[in-house]
Enzyme design. Sequence first.
Site, short mmCIF file in Angstrom:
data_model
loop_
_atom_site.label_atom_id
_atom_site.label_comp_id
_atom_site.label_asym_id
_atom_site.label_seq_id
_atom_site.Cartn_x
_atom_site.Cartn_y
_atom_site.Cartn_z
N LYS A 298 -47.14 0.61 20.60
CA LYS A 298 -48.07 1.49 21.32
C LYS A 298 -47.60 2.94 21.35
CE LYS A 298 -49.98 -2.05 24.24
NZ LYS A 298 -50.16 -2.60 25.58
N ASP A 334 -55.83 0.19 28.17
CA ASP A 334 -55.03 -0.53 29.17
C ASP A 334 -55.21 0.10 30.54
OD1 ASP A 334 -53.87 -2.41 27.52
OD2 ASP A 334 -52.07 -1.22 27.11
N ALA A 361 -40.76 -0.23 31.59
CA ALA A 361 -41.11 1.17 31.34
C ALA A 361 -41.57 1.33 29.89
CB ALA A 361 -39.92 2.06 31.64
N GLY A 472 -52.37 -11.29 33.83
CA GLY A 472 -52.97 -10.18 33.10
C GLY A 472 -54.26 -10.52 32.37
P1 NAP Z 1 -43.21 -2.58 25.05
O1 NAP Z 1 -43.75 -1.20 24.94
O2 NAP Z 1 -42.52 -3.18 23.88
O3 NAP Z 1 -42.23 -2.61 26.33
C1 NAP Z 1 -41.51 -3.76 26.62
C2 NAP Z 1 -40.89 -3.67 28.00
O4 NAP Z 1 -40.20 -4.90 28.26
C3 NAP Z 1 -39.84 -2.57 28.15
O5 NAP Z 1 -39.80 -2.14 29.49
C4 NAP Z 1 -38.54 -3.33 27.79
O6 NAP Z 1 -37.38 -2.76 28.35
C5 NAP Z 1 -38.81 -4.63 28.47
N1 NAP Z 1 -38.02 -5.72 27.89
C6 NAP Z 1 -38.22 -6.31 26.69
N2 NAP Z 1 -37.31 -7.30 26.50
C7 NAP Z 1 -36.53 -7.31 27.62
C8 NAP Z 1 -35.43 -8.10 28.04
N3 NAP Z 1 -34.96 -9.09 27.25
N4 NAP Z 1 -34.90 -7.88 29.26
C9 NAP Z 1 -35.40 -6.90 30.06
N5 NAP Z 1 -36.44 -6.10 29.73
C10 NAP Z 1 -37.00 -6.31 28.51
O7 NAP Z 1 -44.38 -3.61 25.44
P2 NAP Z 1 -45.70 -3.31 26.29
O8 NAP Z 1 -46.80 -2.93 25.38
O9 NAP Z 1 -45.32 -2.43 27.41
O10 NAP Z 1 -46.06 -4.79 26.82
C11 NAP Z 1 -45.27 -5.40 27.81
C12 NAP Z 1 -45.93 -6.70 28.28
O11 NAP Z 1 -47.20 -6.45 28.87
C13 NAP Z 1 -46.16 -7.69 27.16
O12 NAP Z 1 -45.82 -8.99 27.60
C14 NAP Z 1 -47.65 -7.60 26.91
O13 NAP Z 1 -48.20 -8.80 26.42
C15 NAP Z 1 -48.17 -7.30 28.30
N6 NAP Z 1 -49.44 -6.59 28.23
C16 NAP Z 1 -50.55 -7.21 28.71
C17 NAP Z 1 -51.77 -6.57 28.66
C18 NAP Z 1 -52.99 -7.25 29.18
O14 NAP Z 1 -54.09 -6.85 28.81
N7 NAP Z 1 -52.84 -8.22 30.03
C19 NAP Z 1 -51.87 -5.29 28.11
C20 NAP Z 1 -50.72 -4.68 27.65
C21 NAP Z 1 -49.50 -5.34 27.70
P3 NAP Z 1 -36.57 -1.61 27.53
O15 NAP Z 1 -37.33 -0.35 27.75
O16 NAP Z 1 -35.23 -1.61 28.17
O17 NAP Z 1 -36.55 -2.04 26.10
#
Ligand code: NAP
Length: 510
Positions: A298, A334, A361, A472
């Site tokens: 993203k 989103d 974040a 979600g």
């Molecule tokens: P992203 O940009 O890749 O961010 C991932 C986040 O998760 C970061 O804060 C990352 O921390 C953290 N993270 C990943 N692995 C981790 C671990 N092993 N331990 C601790 N923290 C960890 O992804 P995103 O787009 O924000 O999406 C995040 C989640 O939201 C996903 O599960 C996605 O499916 C969900 N989501 C749902 C919707 C919906 O419509 N319901 C929409 C968007 C997203 P760091 O910064 O330290 O790497």
Amino acid sequence: MSAICLSLTGKTIAEDLAALERYRDKVDLVELRVDWLNPEEQFLVRNFPSLAGLPVILTVRRRSDCGVFDEGEGVRLVIIAKALSYARSDNRANFAYVDLEDDFHVPAIEDTCRIFGTRIIRSHHDPDRIPASIDRIWGDLCQEPGVIPKLAVTPRSSAELASLITWTKTLAPRERIIVGMGDFGYPTRIMAAHLGSTFSYSSPLQAGMPMAAPGHLDPDNFISIYREKEVTRKTAIYALAGGRSITGSRSPALHNGAFRSAGIDAVYIPFPSDSAAGFLAAIEASGARGAAVTVPYKEEIIPLLESASSDVEVIGACNTIKRTATGWEGFNTDINGFERSLLEFLGRQRLDGVRATLVGAGGAAKAVAAVLSRNGASGLILNRSIAKARSLAQKHGFLWGPVDDRSLDLITEYSDLIIQSTSVGMAGGSPGDPLEWYDFNGREAVFDLIYKPERTQFLERAARSGCRVCNGYAMLCYQAAEQFRIWVGGQPPADYDPPQPEAQAPGLKE
Ligand code: NAP
């Protein structure tokens, strides 16, 4: 439109016939994968076409070509010869097709096929790569008159998928089958008609049988989710671009269902990708008009856009793109999707006075933080990479901290609402509960952006502690409806309406 072929991978002929019955009204033909049969049954397949009552492809695939046949070429030859022998005058009792690899040339078998009307599929499989000599291989496959050439190769990156799709478009039209295997090749299974493939292969996965080749879908999914029977070369493509776990997303069911209800000739296809630039290349090669962008691209996508909405500029994350005459335009749906589902969950118009903790974040958290901020909440952001937590928090005047018990005092203060936006606990992602060090007191309203599984370990624990919880899914529905508006315009159909929440979160009423 491509015919749907079911590759039968039973251990016995009886198992194969049972699977065929389950899918009979969905598929146009079947491939009898003799290599999956028990050895004692491999010589007994001559009558299978009569029993099947559908056109049947005879295939005895070696392990080196993505099959499971381990005996030598002599045994394979005898199995094929026996299966094609005693041809009947009624062609329905004979194999309609036989799949012979490009190094299998037995003139007696080929003559038998020609005389008795069994079409030869001349195939080349590469389970490891797209061979550098693809043009020569394709030329050889197409050489014999009357054969259907089949090329099944393995792109190792999104860029390689892009080059395979582009290469396919340079070929002269003819009966053919072209497949990209593995994760990166997944879209080619659904784009069979766009690639000019005569058949699109599937496996009886929901009958509990093994996948015949990497990336096969079940015919039920092919038809109910991807509308494979309606997809033609002219069908518009919309893509889902993200990491390898996206094939489990529920957004294809949502968007494809909505396209069907709205009478729009379009299909939404997951493109598991290895980089934002890679998936842009792949979806451009496929002529996609738009895409949903998800974890983890993203942010990476933004410098590749030609223009972006003010939400993308402000939030710094883009989850939707649309093709324009000159490039890609980026949006963030989103933010509205999250805002609507959160306010509905809480039963509020705004969040003034609410003290909220946001865990994560990443791209999605940026939209969450913007929603909290513009609705008047005060916030605390906890993240594994503390620098990212700090930078997002500073943008909105929030506090920040690490995701561990050093943040216990802070979170206790900011616990009216706790929002989980990391990918921890997502099906296919890292397992666990990012707040395992925090004991819920039961008065928190808890929102997890993940919807698959329906309840993560984190959300389940919150619910068990007496908290009102929300996953979600409603957010997914609302943000997807917004994507529909951006891509095709008009009122999104009711397919996007999420199930109504049972009740509103207590304790947070205005
Ligand atoms: P992203 O940009 O890749 O961010 C991932 C986040 O998760 C970061 O804060 C990352 O921390 C953290 N993270 C990943 N692995 C981790 C671990 N092993 N331990 C601790 N923290 C960890 O992804 P995103 O787009 O924000 O999406 C995040 C989640 O939201 C996903 O599960 C996605 O499916 C969900 N989501 C749902 C919707 C919906 O419509 N319901 C929409 C968007 C997203 P760091 O910064 O330290 O790497």
